[in-house]
Design a protein around this motif. Sequence first.
Motif, PDB file in Angstrom:
ATOM      1  N   GLU A 146      16.350 -32.866  -3.405  1.00 39.03           N
ATOM      2  CA  GLU A 146      17.782 -32.714  -3.640  1.00 39.03           C
ATOM      3  C   GLU A 146      18.387 -31.635  -2.743  1.00 39.03           C
ATOM      4  O   GLU A 146      19.519 -31.764  -2.261  1.00 39.03           O
ATOM      5  N   THR A 147      17.639 -30.560  -2.528  1.00 37.04           N
ATOM      6  CA  THR A 147      18.129 -29.485  -1.657  1.00 37.04           C
ATOM      7  C   THR A 147      18.275 -29.970  -0.222  1.00 37.04           C
ATOM      8  O   THR A 147      19.282 -29.690   0.451  1.00 37.04           O
ATOM      9  N   LEU A 148      17.277 -30.690   0.270  1.00 37.26           N
ATOM     10  CA  LEU A 148      17.336 -31.199   1.640  1.00 37.26           C
ATOM     11  C   LEU A 148      18.471 -32.209   1.792  1.00 37.26           C
ATOM     12  O   LEU A 148      19.185 -32.191   2.811  1.00 37.26           O
ATOM     13  N   HIS A 158      21.202 -32.312   0.120  1.00 33.21           N
ATOM     14  CA  HIS A 158      22.466 -31.584   0.015  1.00 33.21           C
ATOM     15  C   HIS A 158      22.839 -30.922   1.341  1.00 33.21           C
ATOM     16  O   HIS A 158      24.008 -30.952   1.760  1.00 33.21           O
ATOM     17  N   HIS A 159      21.856 -30.306   2.000  1.00 29.84           N
ATOM     18  CA  HIS A 159      22.144 -29.537   3.219  1.00 29.84           C
ATOM     19  C   HIS A 159      22.115 -30.388   4.488  1.00 29.84           C
ATOM     20  O   HIS A 159      22.774 -30.038   5.478  1.00 29.84           O
ATOM     21  N   TYR A 186      12.153 -34.796   4.341  1.00 28.81           N
ATOM     22  CA  TYR A 186      11.294 -34.620   3.169  1.00 28.81           C
ATOM     23  C   TYR A 186      10.011 -35.448   3.312  1.00 28.81           C
ATOM     24  O   TYR A 186       8.897 -34.951   3.063  1.00 28.81           O
ATOM     25  N   GLY A 246      18.047 -35.838   5.128  1.00 28.48           N
ATOM     26  CA  GLY A 246      17.295 -35.056   4.155  1.00 28.48           C
ATOM     27  C   GLY A 246      16.085 -35.802   3.626  1.00 28.48           C
ATOM     28  O   GLY A 246      14.984 -35.238   3.512  1.00 28.48           O
ATOM     29  N   LEU A 283      18.176 -21.373   5.136  1.00 25.47           N
ATOM     30  CA  LEU A 283      17.412 -21.445   3.889  1.00 25.47           C
ATOM     31  C   LEU A 283      16.088 -20.694   3.992  1.00 25.47           C
ATOM     32  O   LEU A 283      15.282 -20.726   3.064  1.00 25.47           O
ATOM     33  N   ARG A 307      20.924 -25.154   9.655  1.00 24.42           N
ATOM     34  CA  ARG A 307      21.069 -25.308   8.205  1.00 24.42           C
ATOM     35  C   ARG A 307      19.760 -24.993   7.487  1.00 24.42           C
ATOM     36  O   ARG A 307      19.767 -24.375   6.421  1.00 24.42           O
ATOM     37  N   LEU A 326      10.790 -27.134  -0.363  1.00 25.36           N
ATOM     38  CA  LEU A 326      12.157 -27.429  -0.775  1.00 25.36           C
ATOM     39  C   LEU A 326      12.217 -28.759  -1.518  1.00 25.36           C
ATOM     40  O   LEU A 326      11.638 -29.756  -1.066  1.00 25.36           O
TER      41      LEU A 326
END
Length: 409
Positions: A211-213, A215-216, A226, A222, A197, A193, A208
Motif C-alpha cells: 500500500e505504501t509503494l 501510494h507513493h 513490490y 508500486g 522514505l 520518492r 515497505l
Amino acid sequence: MSRLILHIDLDAFYAAVEQRDHPEWRGRPVVVGAEPGQRGVVATCSYEARRFGVHSTMPIAQAVRRLPPETVYVRPSMARYAKVSQQVMGVLETVSPVVERVSIDEAYLDVSGLTSLVGPPAVIGAQVKERIRHAVGLTASVGIGPNRLIAKLASDAQKPDGLTVVPPEQIGGFLAPMPFTVLRGIGVKTAPRLERLGVKTIGDVRQLPLETLRHHLGARTGTQVYQQARGLADDRIDPDRPRRSISREMTFPEDVSDPRMLEKTLRWAAQEVGSIARQTQHLGRVVTLKIRFHPFETHTRSRTLEVPTADDVALFGAAWSLFAAEPWSGRPVRLIGLGISGWSATDGGVQRDLFETAAPEPCPEHDRLAATLDAIRNRFGADDIQRGLNRRSPGSGSARRRSRYSHRT
C-alpha cells in the motif's frame, strides 16, 4: 518447477570487436563513438577506459579530459558489429531453440530443459561462454535465474567475463544489498520518492508494504516494484520479438547550415542503415528523418514506401525529400539522421495490390554493387568506402584518411 532463464551480455561489445580486430589496441583504452572535438558522446568503451570513469553516453569532451594520451578513438562500424552479432546469435541457437535477441549484444535463452542433457546451470553457462569465445573470439557475461529480471541482474554481477547462477532459494540474499535503482520502472521521478522514505537498497524496498509503494509510486509502478523486490518477474522468452527499427544519426561539432553537408551526412546515414538492414535481413517500408536544431528542438518526419527496401539510394531519397518538404532551409542543424522500420519478410517478396503503380524491378547490377560495398566495409571498416562520398567522415572538422586514430595531447 521454476523456469531456467539465461541472459548473455557481450562485454563492451563494440570496443571488444575493435580490440579483437586490432591486437595493437589490446590493453589500451578504446572509445567507440564521437571523435575528440565533436559534440557527440561515447557509444561504448573498453574496460581499460572505464577505469578512468568513462561510460556510455558521456560527452566525448568530458571523456577526453579523463583519458590518457594513448587512448584510441574509433568511429562505430555498425555493419561489422552486426555481422559479429549474427554469428553470436547463431551460436546461441545451437544451445537452445528458444532465443530472444533484445539488442545487438545481448539475448535471453530458455534453458529449462537442458539440465538433464548438459548438466547443472553453471555447466550450461560455461558452455555458452566457451562457444562464443571459440566462434568470435570475444568474452561474454552470463546470468542464470528463474526469470528475466534475475538473469539480467546476474549477468551484470561479475562483469566482465562473469558467470553467476541464482537459484530460487537465493534470490532474497542476491537482491537485498543491490541499490533499488536497478529495478525496472525506477526513473528520475520515481527514485526521489523512495529516497524520501529512507530507501537505499532492494532489501529496504522489501520492508515497505504494498500500500505504501502504491501510494507513493502509483498503483502500477508500486505493484511492479513490490513484486520485483521479491524476485517476481516475467519468465517468458519470445524468439519472434522483432527488432523495431534501425537508425543512424550524426551530431555535428558545430551547427551546420550548408545543405551539401547535410545531404552528405544523410547519404552516409542511409549507407549505414542500409548495410545493417541487409546484414540482418530486414526490409522496411517506413523511412524516418530526424533533425535537431539549437538547443534541443527535435523533429521527426516519416514516409511510407510502396515497396519495402534496404537500399541505400531509396532510403536517402525518401529522407532527403522529407527534409526538402519542410521550411528548414538555412537553419543551423545540430543533429540529423534517418531510420527504417515497418518490416516485411525478406524471403518471399511482398503481395502487392493489383491496381498499384508498378514499382521498378530490382537491378542485379545495383544489388551486386551494394553487396560489394558491404563486403569491403565489413573487412576494412565502414569509413573506408562510401557511395558517392569522399572518405572524410560527415561532420568532421578536418579531413582524415580513416576515423580511427590515437589521440595525443
